[in-house]
Design a protein around this motif. Structure first.
Motif, mmCIF file in Angstrom:
data_model
loop_
_atom_site.group_PDB
_atom_site.id
_atom_site.type_symbol
_atom_site.label_atom_id
_atom_site.label_comp_id
_atom_site.label_asym_id
_atom_site.label_seq_id
_atom_site.Cartn_x
_atom_site.Cartn_y
_atom_site.Cartn_z
ATOM 1 N N TYR A 236 0.806 -1.220 0.000
ATOM 2 C CA TYR A 236 0.000 0.000 0.000
ATOM 3 C C TYR A 236 0.839 1.271 0.000
ATOM 4 O O TYR A 236 0.295 2.360 -0.238
ATOM 5 C CB TYR A 236 -0.937 0.011 1.211
ATOM 6 C CG TYR A 236 -2.076 -0.974 1.091
ATOM 7 C CD1 TYR A 236 -3.181 -0.703 0.304
ATOM 8 C CD2 TYR A 236 -2.048 -2.183 1.778
ATOM 9 C CE1 TYR A 236 -4.228 -1.611 0.191
ATOM 10 C CE2 TYR A 236 -3.095 -3.095 1.679
ATOM 11 C CZ TYR A 236 -4.175 -2.798 0.881
ATOM 12 O OH TYR A 236 -5.203 -3.696 0.771
ATOM 13 N N GLY A 237 2.108 1.175 0.293
ATOM 14 C CA GLY A 237 2.971 2.357 0.276
ATOM 15 C C GLY A 237 3.229 2.895 1.672
ATOM 16 O O GLY A 237 2.516 2.596 2.640
ATOM 17 N N ASN A 238 4.256 3.728 1.776
ATOM 18 C CA ASN A 238 4.642 4.306 3.059
ATOM 19 C C ASN A 238 3.606 5.258 3.635
ATOM 20 O O ASN A 238 3.715 5.665 4.793
ATOM 21 C CB ASN A 238 5.976 5.035 2.922
ATOM 22 C CG ASN A 238 7.126 4.080 2.644
ATOM 23 O OD1 ASN A 238 7.052 2.904 3.003
ATOM 24 N ND2 ASN A 238 8.167 4.577 1.987
ATOM 25 N N ARG A 239 2.626 5.622 2.836
ATOM 26 C CA ARG A 239 1.560 6.514 3.309
ATOM 27 C C ARG A 239 0.836 5.909 4.515
ATOM 28 O O ARG A 239 0.362 6.631 5.397
ATOM 29 C CB ARG A 239 0.579 6.769 2.164
ATOM 30 C CG ARG A 239 -0.582 7.676 2.501
ATOM 31 C CD ARG A 239 -1.586 7.704 1.362
ATOM 32 N NE ARG A 239 -2.609 8.706 1.552
ATOM 33 C CZ ARG A 239 -2.543 9.947 1.109
ATOM 34 N NH1 ARG A 239 -1.465 10.351 0.440
ATOM 35 N NH2 ARG A 239 -3.511 10.799 1.311
ATOM 36 N N TYR A 240 0.758 4.566 4.547
ATOM 37 C CA TYR A 240 0.013 3.886 5.599
ATOM 38 C C TYR A 240 0.935 3.267 6.649
ATOM 39 O O TYR A 240 0.487 2.446 7.451
ATOM 40 C CB TYR A 240 -0.860 2.778 4.989
ATOM 41 C CG TYR A 240 -1.881 3.304 4.011
ATOM 42 C CD1 TYR A 240 -3.094 3.831 4.463
ATOM 43 C CD2 TYR A 240 -1.646 3.291 2.645
ATOM 44 C CE1 TYR A 240 -4.040 4.311 3.572
ATOM 45 C CE2 TYR A 240 -2.583 3.771 1.747
ATOM 46 C CZ TYR A 240 -3.775 4.288 2.219
ATOM 47 O OH TYR A 240 -4.702 4.771 1.336
ATOM 48 N N LEU A 241 2.188 3.659 6.649
ATOM 49 C CA LEU A 241 3.142 3.045 7.563
ATOM 50 C C LEU A 241 2.793 3.336 9.028
ATOM 51 O O LEU A 241 2.840 2.439 9.886
ATOM 52 C CB LEU A 241 4.556 3.539 7.249
ATOM 53 C CG LEU A 241 5.702 2.742 7.865
ATOM 54 C CD1 LEU A 241 5.670 1.303 7.393
ATOM 55 C CD2 LEU A 241 7.042 3.387 7.510
ATOM 56 N N PHE A 242 2.407 4.583 9.318
ATOM 57 C CA PHE A 242 2.081 4.936 10.700
ATOM 58 C C PHE A 242 0.822 4.226 11.170
ATOM 59 O O PHE A 242 0.768 3.706 12.301
ATOM 60 C CB PHE A 242 1.899 6.451 10.821
ATOM 61 C CG PHE A 242 1.455 6.898 12.183
ATOM 62 C CD1 PHE A 242 2.352 6.965 13.234
ATOM 63 C CD2 PHE A 242 0.129 7.243 12.423
ATOM 64 C CE1 PHE A 242 1.940 7.355 14.500
ATOM 65 C CE2 PHE A 242 -0.287 7.643 13.681
ATOM 66 C CZ PHE A 242 0.619 7.706 14.727
ATOM 67 N N SER A 243 -0.200 4.174 10.333
ATOM 68 C CA SER A 243 -1.446 3.510 10.732
ATOM 69 C C SER A 243 -1.223 2.013 10.945
ATOM 70 O O SER A 243 -1.773 1.421 11.887
ATOM 71 C CB SER A 243 -2.534 3.744 9.681
ATOM 72 O OG SER A 243 -2.095 3.323 8.404
ATOM 73 N N LEU A 244 -0.396 1.392 10.118
ATOM 74 C CA LEU A 244 -0.084 -0.025 10.315
ATOM 75 C C LEU A 244 0.722 -0.230 11.589
ATOM 76 O O LEU A 244 0.542 -1.233 12.297
ATOM 77 C CB LEU A 244 0.687 -0.559 9.111
ATOM 78 C CG LEU A 244 -0.119 -0.695 7.808
ATOM 79 C CD1 LEU A 244 0.801 -1.000 6.635
ATOM 80 C CD2 LEU A 244 -1.172 -1.785 7.944
ATOM 81 N N PHE A 245 1.596 0.727 11.891
ATOM 82 C CA PHE A 245 2.355 0.658 13.142
ATOM 83 C C PHE A 245 1.423 0.714 14.349
ATOM 84 O O PHE A 245 1.576 -0.058 15.307
ATOM 85 C CB PHE A 245 3.366 1.801 13.194
ATOM 86 C CG PHE A 245 4.013 1.985 14.535
ATOM 87 C CD1 PHE A 245 5.087 1.195 14.912
ATOM 88 C CD2 PHE A 245 3.542 2.944 15.424
ATOM 89 C CE1 PHE A 245 5.682 1.359 16.154
ATOM 90 C CE2 PHE A 245 4.131 3.103 16.667
ATOM 91 C CZ PHE A 245 5.203 2.307 17.029
ATOM 92 N N VAL A 246 0.442 1.598 14.317
ATOM 93 C CA VAL A 246 -0.487 1.736 15.443
ATOM 94 C C VAL A 246 -1.309 0.467 15.615
ATOM 95 O O VAL A 246 -1.495 -0.030 16.737
ATOM 96 C CB VAL A 246 -1.391 2.960 15.237
ATOM 97 C CG1 VAL A 246 -2.492 3.001 16.286
ATOM 98 C CG2 VAL A 246 -0.575 4.240 15.281
ATOM 99 N N VAL A 247 -1.801 -0.097 14.523
ATOM 100 C CA VAL A 247 -2.603 -1.318 14.602
ATOM 101 C C VAL A 247 -1.768 -2.470 15.162
ATOM 102 O O VAL A 247 -2.227 -3.241 16.014
ATOM 103 C CB VAL A 247 -3.171 -1.667 13.214
ATOM 104 C CG1 VAL A 247 -3.810 -3.055 13.228
ATOM 105 C CG2 VAL A 247 -4.205 -0.632 12.789
#
Length: 316
Positions: A236-247
């Motif tokens: 999905y790209g680095n755009r979602y890196l923070f949200s994946l980290f939180v999950v």
């Protein structure tokens, strides 16, 4: 003098006022730090001449509306729990064996076991995983599991050995006086008590084992972190890196907090001996039989002493 002020002087009005001021200042500093972090994450940022939305923008979280994303995350959770469960069972079995060998009275068994334990305790888990993967060619799953079994098994073995050493010597002496051999005494009387006393610590070590499954990321095992932070983030790209980290963080916290709660509950149960009110002695438990026999002997001695006192009173 009250019981709460036996070991130290009670704080006076000035000390209490300073403590309250320090507490309020610390609270303000912590709240200010949290607010700064939230504002920094929520602020838009420039990257390559493009303005990207803040970390809390809805466009960074829209992938979680797709059920396939959660199915893929679920596969990572299952892989993590699967490796942790297999490694936990193996570590407990290895720990029991090592604790018995380490506490043996035979020197040529006890000394090599101590050397083996110290060797594996000093080896990093990740290095052990890489060695097993490269030399034994077991595959990523078994490299993770075997390394966790060996490392945590040595720690659990030392925990159980400490539990055996902490038992009163009277337990073994009472078992030997009943005709048991040393091995029978250790397995039927001493070890069950040591295992029950050390069970909360063992569960706490299993929590560490669960977190160490994340090292499988390095050896190519698709556990939770590799699934979320590598595979999904690359797709999905680095755009979602923070949200994946939180999950990922929330999932790990939920699992570990549940295990920590279980460890605390287990500690309360073992502290009270796991007995319910009105529960009778288990006739199949050798330790319970020894306790019951000791109580019976004490009651018999008390009765004899009372009878002797009555005899002395009538003689005079």
């Amino acid at each position: 003098m009250t019981g709460s002020s036996v070991l130290f002087d009670a704080p006076g009005p000035r000390a209490r006022r300073l403590s309250l001021i320090a507490s309020l200042v610390s609270l303000v500093v912590i709240l200010a730090g949290v607010a700064w972090i939230i504002m920094t994450l929520a602020a838009p940022r420039e990257s390559g001449g493009i303005t990207l939305p803040g970390m809390f923008d809805a466009s960074r979280w829209d992938i979680f509306a797709d059920p396939q994303v959660w199915a893929f995350i679920g596969q990572g959770v299952v892989a993590t729990l699967q490796a942790a469960a297999v490694a936990a069972v193996g570590a407990i079995v290895v720990g029991i064996a090592l604790s018995l060998l380490r506490s043996s009275s035979i020197g040529w068994i006890r000394v090599p076991t101590a050397w083996l334990i110290e060797f594996f305790r000093g080896m990093p888990v990740l290095l052990m995983m890489l060695f097993i993967l490269l030399v034994a060619s077991t595959g990523a799953f078994w490299a993770v599991v075997i390394a966790l079994v060996i490392y945590n098994g040595t720690l659990i073995g030392e925990i159980l050995r400490a539990g055996l050493a902490a038992l009163p010597r009277g337990q073994r002496e009472a078992a030997l006086s009943l005709g048991m051999r040393e091995f029978q005494s250790k397995m039927l009387v001493e070890f069950p008590q040591a295992f029950r006393q050390m069970l909360p610590i063992i569960v706490a070590q299993l929590v560490v084992l669960l977190k160490d499954t994340s090292l499988g990321y390095i050896v190519g095992y698709n556990e939770l972190i590799r699934t979320n932070m590598n595979i999904l983030a690359s797709f999905y790209g680095n755009r979602y890196l923070f949200s994946l980290f939180v999950v990922t963080l929330v999932i790990y916290l939920a699992i570990n907090l549940a295990l920590s709660w279980f460890a605390r509950w287990l500690a309360r149960r073992t502290a009270s001996g796991g007995r319910r009110r009105g529960r009778t002695t288990d006739p199949l438990n050798p330790a319970a039989l020894l306790e019951a026999e000791a109580r019976a002997d004490e009651a018999e001695r008390s009765a004899a002493n009372r009878g002797l006192g009555q005899y002395d009173g009538t003689a005079h």
